[in-house]
Design a protein around this motif. Structure first.
Motif, mmCIF file in Angstrom:
data_model
loop_
_atom_site.group_PDB
_atom_site.id
_atom_site.type_symbol
_atom_site.label_atom_id
_atom_site.label_comp_id
_atom_site.label_asym_id
_atom_site.label_seq_id
_atom_site.Cartn_x
_atom_site.Cartn_y
_atom_site.Cartn_z
ATOM 1 N N THR A 60 -8.102 11.589 -2.241
ATOM 2 C CA THR A 60 -6.727 11.726 -2.069
ATOM 3 C C THR A 60 -5.895 10.773 -2.925
ATOM 4 O OG1 THR A 60 -6.643 10.479 -0.264
ATOM 5 C CG2 THR A 60 -6.888 12.684 0.458
ATOM 6 N N GLY A 61 -6.483 10.267 -3.736
ATOM 7 C CA GLY A 61 -5.630 9.056 -4.756
ATOM 8 C C GLY A 61 -5.610 8.105 -4.358
ATOM 9 N N LYS A 62 -6.021 7.510 -2.919
ATOM 10 C CA LYS A 62 -5.961 5.982 -2.346
ATOM 11 C C LYS A 62 -6.764 5.267 -3.107
ATOM 12 C CE LYS A 62 -4.321 7.864 2.129
ATOM 13 N NZ LYS A 62 -5.048 7.933 3.474
ATOM 14 N N LEU A 63 -6.701 3.956 -3.184
ATOM 15 C CA LEU A 63 -7.427 2.995 -3.698
ATOM 16 C C LEU A 63 -8.570 2.345 -2.646
ATOM 17 C CD1 LEU A 63 -5.166 1.594 -6.479
ATOM 18 C CD2 LEU A 63 -7.362 2.486 -6.882
ATOM 19 N N LYS B 136 -13.912 -1.825 -12.826
ATOM 20 C CA LYS B 136 -15.145 -1.958 -12.190
ATOM 21 C C LYS B 136 -15.023 -2.336 -10.585
ATOM 22 C CE LYS B 136 -16.901 -3.227 -16.510
ATOM 23 N NZ LYS B 136 -17.397 -4.124 -17.563
ATOM 24 N N ARG B 137 -13.818 -2.756 -10.346
ATOM 25 C CA ARG B 137 -13.814 -3.233 -8.719
ATOM 26 C C ARG B 137 -13.177 -2.290 -7.866
ATOM 27 N NH1 ARG B 137 -13.780 -7.705 -12.184
ATOM 28 N NH2 ARG B 137 -14.566 -9.526 -11.510
ATOM 29 N N PHE B 138 -12.439 -1.408 -8.393
ATOM 30 C CA PHE B 138 -11.650 -0.504 -7.505
ATOM 31 C C PHE B 138 -11.998 0.980 -7.819
ATOM 32 C CE2 PHE B 138 -9.001 -4.212 -8.115
ATOM 33 C CZ PHE B 138 -8.749 -4.390 -7.111
ATOM 34 N N LYS B 139 -12.024 1.782 -6.574
ATOM 35 C CA LYS B 139 -12.270 3.312 -6.724
ATOM 36 C C LYS B 139 -11.306 4.267 -6.184
ATOM 37 C CE LYS B 139 -16.602 3.104 -4.867
ATOM 38 N NZ LYS B 139 -17.778 2.436 -4.678
ATOM 39 N N ARG B 140 -10.949 5.124 -6.853
ATOM 40 C CA ARG B 140 -10.024 6.009 -6.171
ATOM 41 C C ARG B 140 -10.491 7.091 -5.333
ATOM 42 N NH1 ARG B 140 -4.782 5.886 -6.794
ATOM 43 N NH2 ARG B 140 -4.109 4.830 -8.751
ATOM 44 N N ARG C 64 0.860 -0.833 -6.702
ATOM 45 C CA ARG C 64 1.588 -0.660 -8.146
ATOM 46 C C ARG C 64 0.979 -1.252 -9.119
ATOM 47 N NH1 ARG C 64 8.138 -1.491 -8.924
ATOM 48 N NH2 ARG C 64 8.058 -0.820 -10.980
ATOM 49 N N ASN C 65 0.787 -2.858 -8.791
ATOM 50 C CA ASN C 65 -0.084 -3.683 -9.757
ATOM 51 C C ASN C 65 -1.245 -3.089 -10.294
ATOM 52 O OD1 ASN C 65 2.168 -5.515 -9.128
ATOM 53 N ND2 ASN C 65 0.797 -6.578 -7.727
ATOM 54 N N LEU C 66 -2.058 -2.405 -9.561
ATOM 55 C CA LEU C 66 -3.306 -1.754 -9.886
ATOM 56 C C LEU C 66 -2.917 -0.541 -10.930
ATOM 57 C CD1 LEU C 66 -5.557 -2.153 -6.980
ATOM 58 C CD2 LEU C 66 -5.875 -3.333 -9.064
ATOM 59 N N ARG C 67 -1.900 0.147 -10.495
ATOM 60 C CA ARG C 67 -1.666 1.419 -11.469
ATOM 61 C C ARG C 67 -1.171 1.019 -12.701
ATOM 62 N NH1 ARG C 67 2.912 3.693 -8.732
ATOM 63 N NH2 ARG C 67 4.215 2.606 -10.212
ATOM 64 N N GLY D 292 -19.499 -1.766 3.132
ATOM 65 C CA GLY D 292 -18.532 -0.808 3.044
ATOM 66 C C GLY D 292 -17.222 -0.887 2.286
ATOM 67 N N ASP D 293 -16.670 -0.214 2.005
ATOM 68 C CA ASP D 293 -15.203 -0.497 1.121
ATOM 69 C C ASP D 293 -13.899 -0.492 2.325
ATOM 70 O OD1 ASP D 293 -16.523 -0.347 -1.048
ATOM 71 O OD2 ASP D 293 -15.764 1.556 -1.420
ATOM 72 N N ALA D 294 -12.935 -1.114 1.805
ATOM 73 C CA ALA D 294 -11.853 -1.464 2.357
ATOM 74 C C ALA D 294 -10.726 -0.753 1.685
ATOM 75 C CB ALA D 294 -11.441 -2.989 2.910
ATOM 76 N N PRO D 295 -9.517 -0.427 2.186
ATOM 77 C CA PRO D 295 -8.397 0.154 1.546
ATOM 78 C C PRO D 295 -7.558 -0.900 0.921
ATOM 79 C CG PRO D 295 -7.811 -0.001 4.008
ATOM 80 C CD PRO D 295 -9.308 -0.141 3.820
ATOM 81 N N VAL D 296 -6.977 -0.810 -0.385
ATOM 82 C CA VAL D 296 -6.143 -1.883 -0.935
ATOM 83 C C VAL D 296 -4.976 -1.668 -0.462
ATOM 84 C CG1 VAL D 296 -4.982 -2.243 -3.244
ATOM 85 C CG2 VAL D 296 -7.345 -1.274 -2.994
ATOM 86 N N ALA D 297 -4.246 -2.778 -0.086
ATOM 87 C CA ALA D 297 -3.149 -2.773 0.440
ATOM 88 C C ALA D 297 -1.795 -2.076 -0.367
ATOM 89 C CB ALA D 297 -2.574 -4.319 0.512
ATOM 90 N N LYS D 298 -0.987 -1.318 0.378
ATOM 91 C CA LYS D 298 0.100 -0.703 -0.267
ATOM 92 C C LYS D 298 0.791 -1.514 -1.301
ATOM 93 C CE LYS D 298 1.606 3.630 0.460
ATOM 94 N NZ LYS D 298 0.848 4.526 -0.217
#
Length: 63
Positions: free
Chosen positions: A19-22, A12-16, A56-59, A46-52
């Protein structure tokens, strides 16, 4: 072996993006907004990108 279940709280907190970025929501825009300047509130839109490093933790959560 059964399928891995998605962590619904994270889903609910993250969207792809396409191009597959979060993407994630910006912090500090929920309450106590009166003392924050209009410029600061505006910049939190607006949204911000998730740190690189966090991707992996989100995946692993199935996001």
């Amino acid at each position: 072996m059964p399928k891995m279940k998605t962590h619904k709280g994270a889903a609910k907190r993250f969207k792809r993006t396409g191009t597959g970025k979060l993407r994630r929501r910006q912090a500090n825009k929920n309450h106590i907004l009166e003392k924050k300047s209009p410029k600061r509130i505006r910049q939190l839109r607006g949204d911000a990108p998730v740190a690189k490093a966090d991707e992996r933790n989100l995946r692993d959560l199935g996001v």
